[in-house]
Design a protein around this motif. Sequence first.
Motif, PDB file in Angstrom:
ATOM      1  N   LEU A  26       0.848  -1.189   0.000  1.00 18.85           N
ATOM      2  CA  LEU A  26       0.000   0.000   0.000  1.00 18.85           C
ATOM      3  C   LEU A  26       0.884   1.239   0.000  1.00 18.85           C
ATOM      4  O   LEU A  26       1.845   1.325   0.767  1.00 18.85           O
ATOM      5  CB  LEU A  26      -0.907   0.015   1.235  1.00 18.85           C
ATOM      6  CG  LEU A  26      -1.756  -1.237   1.480  1.00 18.85           C
ATOM      7  CD1 LEU A  26      -2.527  -1.090   2.791  1.00 18.85           C
ATOM      8  CD2 LEU A  26      -2.704  -1.499   0.316  1.00 18.85           C
ATOM      9  N   CYS A  27       0.540   2.213  -0.846  1.00  9.03           N
ATOM     10  CA  CYS A  27       1.304   3.454  -0.944  1.00  9.03           C
ATOM     11  C   CYS A  27       0.494   4.618  -0.383  1.00  9.03           C
ATOM     12  O   CYS A  27      -0.684   4.782  -0.730  1.00  9.03           O
ATOM     13  CB  CYS A  27       1.663   3.755  -2.395  1.00  9.03           C
ATOM     14  SG  CYS A  27       2.606   2.455  -3.202  1.00  9.03           S
ATOM     15  N   PHE A  28       1.119   5.398   0.467  1.00  2.69           N
ATOM     16  CA  PHE A  28       0.525   6.599   1.044  1.00  2.69           C
ATOM     17  C   PHE A  28       1.453   7.755   0.676  1.00  2.69           C
ATOM     18  O   PHE A  28       2.516   7.910   1.257  1.00  2.69           O
ATOM     19  CB  PHE A  28       0.380   6.445   2.553  1.00  2.69           C
ATOM     20  CG  PHE A  28      -0.526   5.305   2.941  1.00  2.69           C
ATOM     21  CD1 PHE A  28      -1.887   5.511   3.143  1.00  2.69           C
ATOM     22  CD2 PHE A  28      -0.022   4.013   3.079  1.00  2.69           C
ATOM     23  CE1 PHE A  28      -2.722   4.449   3.479  1.00  2.69           C
ATOM     24  CE2 PHE A  28      -0.852   2.955   3.412  1.00  2.69           C
ATOM     25  CZ  PHE A  28      -2.203   3.168   3.613  1.00  2.69           C
ATOM     26  N   GLU A  29       1.022   8.564  -0.300  1.00  2.57           N
ATOM     27  CA  GLU A  29       1.900   9.513  -0.978  1.00  2.57           C
ATOM     28  C   GLU A  29       1.437  10.961  -0.741  1.00  2.57           C
ATOM     29  O   GLU A  29       0.671  11.512  -1.537  1.00  2.57           O
ATOM     30  CB  GLU A  29       1.905   9.227  -2.477  1.00  2.57           C
ATOM     31  CG  GLU A  29       2.171   7.775  -2.852  1.00  2.57           C
ATOM     32  CD  GLU A  29       1.778   7.458  -4.280  1.00  2.57           C
ATOM     33  OE1 GLU A  29       2.111   8.269  -5.186  1.00  2.57           O
ATOM     34  OE2 GLU A  29       1.110   6.431  -4.505  1.00  2.57           O
ATOM     35  N   PRO A  30       1.884  11.603   0.321  1.00  2.00           N
ATOM     36  CA  PRO A  30       1.539  13.013   0.533  1.00  2.00           C
ATOM     37  C   PRO A  30       2.161  13.875  -0.566  1.00  2.00           C
ATOM     38  O   PRO A  30       3.307  13.672  -0.964  1.00  2.00           O
ATOM     39  CB  PRO A  30       2.155  13.333   1.904  1.00  2.00           C
ATOM     40  CG  PRO A  30       2.364  11.996   2.557  1.00  2.00           C
ATOM     41  CD  PRO A  30       2.683  11.060   1.436  1.00  2.00           C
ATOM     42  N   GLN A  31       1.404  14.853  -1.063  1.00  2.00           N
ATOM     43  CA  GLN A  31       1.860  15.645  -2.197  1.00  2.00           C
ATOM     44  C   GLN A  31       1.029  16.912  -2.327  1.00  2.00           C
ATOM     45  O   GLN A  31       0.075  17.127  -1.575  1.00  2.00           O
ATOM     46  CB  GLN A  31       1.755  14.828  -3.483  1.00  2.00           C
ATOM     47  CG  GLN A  31       0.355  14.330  -3.792  1.00  2.00           C
ATOM     48  CD  GLN A  31       0.365  13.279  -4.900  1.00  2.00           C
ATOM     49  OE1 GLN A  31       0.088  13.598  -6.049  1.00  2.00           O
ATOM     50  NE2 GLN A  31       0.673  12.033  -4.556  1.00  2.00           N
ATOM     51  N   GLY A  32       1.376  17.734  -3.316  1.00  2.00           N
ATOM     52  CA  GLY A  32       0.578  18.903  -3.646  1.00  2.00           C
ATOM     53  C   GLY A  32      -0.659  18.519  -4.434  1.00  2.00           C
ATOM     54  O   GLY A  32      -0.911  17.343  -4.715  1.00  2.00           O
ATOM     55  N   TYR A  33      -1.443  19.518  -4.803  1.00  2.00           N
ATOM     56  CA  TYR A  33      -2.668  19.250  -5.568  1.00  2.00           C
ATOM     57  C   TYR A  33      -2.311  18.608  -6.915  1.00  2.00           C
ATOM     58  O   TYR A  33      -1.409  19.079  -7.615  1.00  2.00           O
ATOM     59  CB  TYR A  33      -3.425  20.539  -5.827  1.00  2.00           C
ATOM     60  CG  TYR A  33      -4.291  21.013  -4.674  1.00  2.00           C
ATOM     61  CD1 TYR A  33      -5.642  21.271  -4.873  1.00  2.00           C
ATOM     62  CD2 TYR A  33      -3.768  21.229  -3.406  1.00  2.00           C
ATOM     63  CE1 TYR A  33      -6.455  21.731  -3.834  1.00  2.00           C
ATOM     64  CE2 TYR A  33      -4.563  21.687  -2.356  1.00  2.00           C
ATOM     65  CZ  TYR A  33      -5.908  21.921  -2.582  1.00  2.00           C
ATOM     66  OH  TYR A  33      -6.697  22.370  -1.550  1.00  2.00           O
ATOM     67  N   PRO A  34      -3.019  17.550  -7.315  1.00  2.00           N
ATOM     68  CA  PRO A  34      -2.715  16.891  -8.581  1.00  2.00           C
ATOM     69  C   PRO A  34      -3.109  17.750  -9.784  1.00  2.00           C
ATOM     70  O   PRO A  34      -4.138  18.417  -9.771  1.00  2.00           O
ATOM     71  CB  PRO A  34      -3.551  15.607  -8.511  1.00  2.00           C
ATOM     72  CG  PRO A  34      -4.703  15.947  -7.606  1.00  2.00           C
ATOM     73  CD  PRO A  34      -4.132  16.898  -6.591  1.00  2.00           C
ATOM     74  N   ASN A  35      -2.258  17.721 -10.810  1.00  2.00           N
ATOM     75  CA  ASN A  35      -2.533  18.435 -12.073  1.00  2.00           C
ATOM     76  C   ASN A  35      -2.757  19.926 -11.858  1.00  2.00           C
ATOM     77  O   ASN A  35      -3.433  20.586 -12.661  1.00  2.00           O
ATOM     78  CB  ASN A  35      -3.750  17.806 -12.783  1.00  2.00           C
ATOM     79  CG  ASN A  35      -3.848  18.191 -14.251  1.00  2.00           C
ATOM     80  OD1 ASN A  35      -2.846  18.453 -14.906  1.00  2.00           O
ATOM     81  ND2 ASN A  35      -5.071  18.233 -14.763  1.00  2.00           N
ATOM     82  N   ALA A  36      -2.184  20.472 -10.797  1.00  2.00           N
ATOM     83  CA  ALA A  36      -2.407  21.890 -10.492  1.00  2.00           C
ATOM     84  C   ALA A  36      -1.929  22.837 -11.592  1.00  2.00           C
ATOM     85  O   ALA A  36      -2.558  23.893 -11.796  1.00  2.00           O
ATOM     86  CB  ALA A  36      -1.743  22.253  -9.161  1.00  2.00           C
ATOM     87  N   PRO A  37      -0.869  22.538 -12.355  1.00  2.00           N
ATOM     88  CA  PRO A  37      -0.479  23.467 -13.419  1.00  2.00           C
ATOM     89  C   PRO A  37      -1.569  23.695 -14.460  1.00  2.00           C
ATOM     90  O   PRO A  37      -1.537  24.706 -15.172  1.00  2.00           O
ATOM     91  CB  PRO A  37       0.747  22.778 -14.047  1.00  2.00           C
ATOM     92  CG  PRO A  37       1.327  21.968 -12.936  1.00  2.00           C
ATOM     93  CD  PRO A  37       0.138  21.458 -12.183  1.00  2.00           C
ATOM     94  N   ASN A  38      -2.532  22.760 -14.557  1.00  2.00           N
ATOM     95  CA  ASN A  38      -3.633  22.918 -15.516  1.00  2.00           C
ATOM     96  C   ASN A  38      -4.974  23.203 -14.843  1.00  2.00           C
ATOM     97  O   ASN A  38      -6.010  23.181 -15.516  1.00  2.00           O
ATOM     98  CB  ASN A  38      -3.764  21.641 -16.360  1.00  2.00           C
ATOM     99  CG  ASN A  38      -2.603  21.457 -17.313  1.00  2.00           C
ATOM    100  OD1 ASN A  38      -2.233  22.382 -18.022  1.00  2.00           O
ATOM    101  ND2 ASN A  38      -2.002  20.275 -17.308  1.00  2.00           N
TER     102      ASN A  38
END
Length: 377
Positions: free
Chosen positions: A337-349
């Motif tokens: 199982l992967c738990f991947e904290p990150q920024g908003y997805p596809n935010a450049p678009n």
Amino acid sequence: MPPIQPVSPPPHAGAVLLDPARFRGDIDGKPVGLFTLRNQRGMVAGITSYGAKIEQLLVPDRDGLLDDVVLGYDSLEAVVNGSASMGAFVGRYAGRIENARFTLGGTGHVLTANNGCHCLHGGQKGSRFRVFDAAQRDDASVEMRYVFADGEEGFPGTLALRLVYSVTEANELQLDYEALALDKPTVASFTTHAFFNLNGEASGSAMGHEVMICADRYFGMTTDLIATGEILPVAGTPFDLRQATALNTRVPGTPQADAGTPPRDGVDGYDSCFLLDHPADGTLALCARVRAPESGRVMEVWSTEPALQFYSGLQPQEPLAGGPGKGGRTYFQQQGLCFEPQGYPNAPNRPAFPSSVHVPGQRRVGRTVYRFSTDPV
């Protein structure tokens, strides 16, 4: 709170420490190595400078026995031939950027398309495929650096990344990262992509794990898993994981789900991004809690990032990409199982999302912590 006292390291339950000699080599003219991090309680992490990948993580179960709780590889050759994302630190942009293009300051940028027509996890040779400059700072930490060049994979601007992995005396694996835009505006979003199985990496399906995610909302996605800009409530959907939920009660095809009545809107598995119930100021906050009833291991995921990608895999009969893992084992989807904290997805678009743009001199700072403990029963 009193300081944690050192204790005698617990015995190994059968996991074999990775051999650093098997990870030595040169890729793209740069030396690669494996760095072994330890605390005084017996926890061990093995990190390779190729992709800054987590290859081993030994933590105790409820009986105090250590086992390896991340899927991975036991040689540099196996890492190179294996699943590119497994254990990797992902950049320059985590997740998918739609149609491998975006516009910044009126200028269009065409990225490397490596997931159909989309750009995934930084492109064909994102940080998953790069050798980081690395130096072990002490027994419990290693510092890694990489500079993304202007135009690399189509992204504008030079971006200097500094990453520190640490094993703490609280049985945490901590990642601190800082990226600095040097010469042009650019976009950035980072994540870490370890595959966890709290019963041990050789134990098979992880779908008996109980998962709680601190999110009232999730991101709407196309069939290509591109964020549409919609943010939807989890209530009444299979994405409602606000209470601890055994995954095999949500996913049809697992024995527990088939024995009863699966939810009407069950899912084949998860490859989903959640908007976390976080303060907006980058405060470190709880993202998820995972428990393996069999071993008693518990993992909490803490991060300063606003979103969490949760990945289990959707096809349990399909092996993960690449060659065999540790001990020559073939890993299958839903075994990690992967738990991947990150920024908003596809935010450049997606102009309505918080900006992922960084101008020269602007730093992007983040921290993610995987904290391990046990339940007695």
